[in-house]
Design an enzyme around this catalytic site. Structure first.
Site, PDB file in Angstrom:
ATOM      1  N   LYS A 119       0.848  -1.188   0.000  1.00  0.00           N
ATOM      2  CA  LYS A 119       0.000   0.000   0.000  1.00  0.00           C
ATOM      3  C   LYS A 119       0.887   1.243   0.000  1.00  0.00           C
ATOM      4  CE  LYS A 119      -4.352   0.652   2.368  1.00  0.00           C
ATOM      5  NZ  LYS A 119      -4.983   0.557   3.681  1.00  0.00           N
TER       6      LYS A 119
HETATM    7  C1  E4P Z   1      -8.250   1.049   3.922  1.00  0.00           C
HETATM    8  O1  E4P Z   1      -7.593   0.704   2.992  1.00  0.00           O
HETATM    9  C2  E4P Z   1      -8.159   2.389   4.523  1.00  0.00           C
HETATM   10  O2  E4P Z   1      -6.913   2.585   5.110  1.00  0.00           O
HETATM   11  C3  E4P Z   1      -9.282   2.540   5.518  1.00  0.00           C
HETATM   12  O3  E4P Z   1     -10.494   2.135   4.900  1.00  0.00           O
HETATM   13  C4  E4P Z   1      -9.407   3.944   6.077  1.00  0.00           C
HETATM   14  O4  E4P Z   1     -10.580   4.014   6.843  1.00  0.00           O
HETATM   15  P1  E4P Z   1     -10.899   5.187   7.872  1.00  0.00           P
HETATM   16  O5  E4P Z   1     -11.203   6.408   7.096  1.00  0.00           O
HETATM   17  O6  E4P Z   1     -12.075   4.673   8.625  1.00  0.00           O
HETATM   18  O7  E4P Z   1      -9.689   5.339   8.745  1.00  0.00           O
END
Ligand code: E4P
Length: 303
Positions: A119
């Site tokens: 990521k």
């Molecule tokens: C996933 O890939 C993201 O990091 C995550 O959905 C972020 O979510 P949040 O906005 O609830 O922190």
């Protein structure tokens, strides 16, 4: 609210080029994939074993919540998730901020499992240090594509970022729909059109260079503020379908189960969903009421 007619034939054509999630004889062969958005193995295991999910996304915040307090303990948690999910994808986020550091860390994370997806934050580098290269994420995505390493471009809030990430070779892009809606709730001026915090709707020209346009008017306005994230996903899917871009659109930052239907109407390829929301997907108040009645009435047949 997006209407079912918003689903385009072009997107179906695009999805037909991509790997099907289910076998040929399955009724939902081209169905979307569902990932769990958590680093907590106790949450992931029952969802995976029940066939509810076929992937996981993590980030440093989720790892901290799952108990990680060092890089070493993060790696142990990630390894356990990768082993459980194998061969399904698990996204692991880079925490280094320079190209060299990120590439070294990506090699380490990719070696944890053949199902690792790296990521990469697409932007925001200069918010941490103004001397950092704003293109660090795009450069890292490009090199990892050349190395045949799967990537997930994260922290995406507009279609421009999504397109550039795809152009750099990202396997997945993650638009954060919940955070976009949160931003509107917090920053919209109530006397103006919904979505005004994302787009200067009173000045359609946006001709001055100090008037930064963060999103298109389509994403920003035209409905309730909570829909901005869903519209963003639809806009990205439309652009990808226009150009037959096969980078998968992974709807992230989901807040509730209603958004899941909205995001499917918007044409997302993958939904990553917190475990708490996933636990509710089989239920509805009328299903509960119906079950109680059917159960009561079925007692008539038992004697
Ligand atoms: C996933 O890939 C993201 O990091 C995550 O959905 C972020 O979510 P949040 O906005 O609830 O922190």
């Amino acid at each position: 609210m997006l209407k079912p007619s918003s689903i385009s034939a072009a997107n179906l054509h695009r999805r037909r080029q991509m790997n099907a999630v289910n076998p040929e004889n399955h009724p939902a062969k081209l169905g979307p994939r569902i990932f769990a958005d958590t680093a907590d193995i106790a949450e992931i295991r029952p969802l995976f074993e029940a066939g509810i999910i076929n992937g996981v996304t993590t980030n440093p915040t989720l790892l901290k919540k799952a108990g990680a307090d060092s890089w070493g303990s993060s790696l142990s948690i990630l390894q356990e998730i990768l082993a459980l999910l194998d061969p399904y994808p698990v996204s692991l986020e880079l925490t280094e901020l320079t190209e060299a550091g990120m590439l070294q860390q990506a090699t380490e994370l990719a070696s944890l499992g053949q199902n690792s997806v790296i990521k990469v934050p697409v932007g925001g580098y200069q918010a941490v240090n103004k001397d950092y290269d704003p293109f660090t994420g795009l450069k890292v995505l490009r090199v990892l594509w050349q190395q045949n390493i799967q990537t997930n471009a994260t922290l995406i809030f507009n279609t421009t970022q999504a397109f550039w990430a795809a152009n750099a070779g990202a396997t997945y892009v993650s638009p954060f729909l919940g955070r976009l809606a949160d931003y509107c709730y917090q920053n919209d001026l109530p006397e103006k059109t919904p979505g005004n915090a994302l787009y200067m709707v009173e000045d359609h020209k946006n001709s001055r260079d100090d008037q930064h346009v963060f999103n298109t008017e389509y994403v920003a306005s035209g409905g309730a503020t909570k829909d901005a994230g869903v519209r963003l996903i639809h806009e990205i899917v439309t652009v990808f379908a226009n150009y037959d871009i096969q980078t998968e659109v992974l709807a992230a930052s989901v807040r509730n189960s209603v958004q899941l239907s909205e995001v499917l109407l918007a044409g997302a390829d993958i939904l990553t969903v917190p475990a708490k929301v996933l636990m509710q997907v089989a239920d509805h108040p009328l299903s509960s009421a119906g079950m109680k009645t059917f159960f009561e009435d079925s007692k008539a047949f038992t004697s």
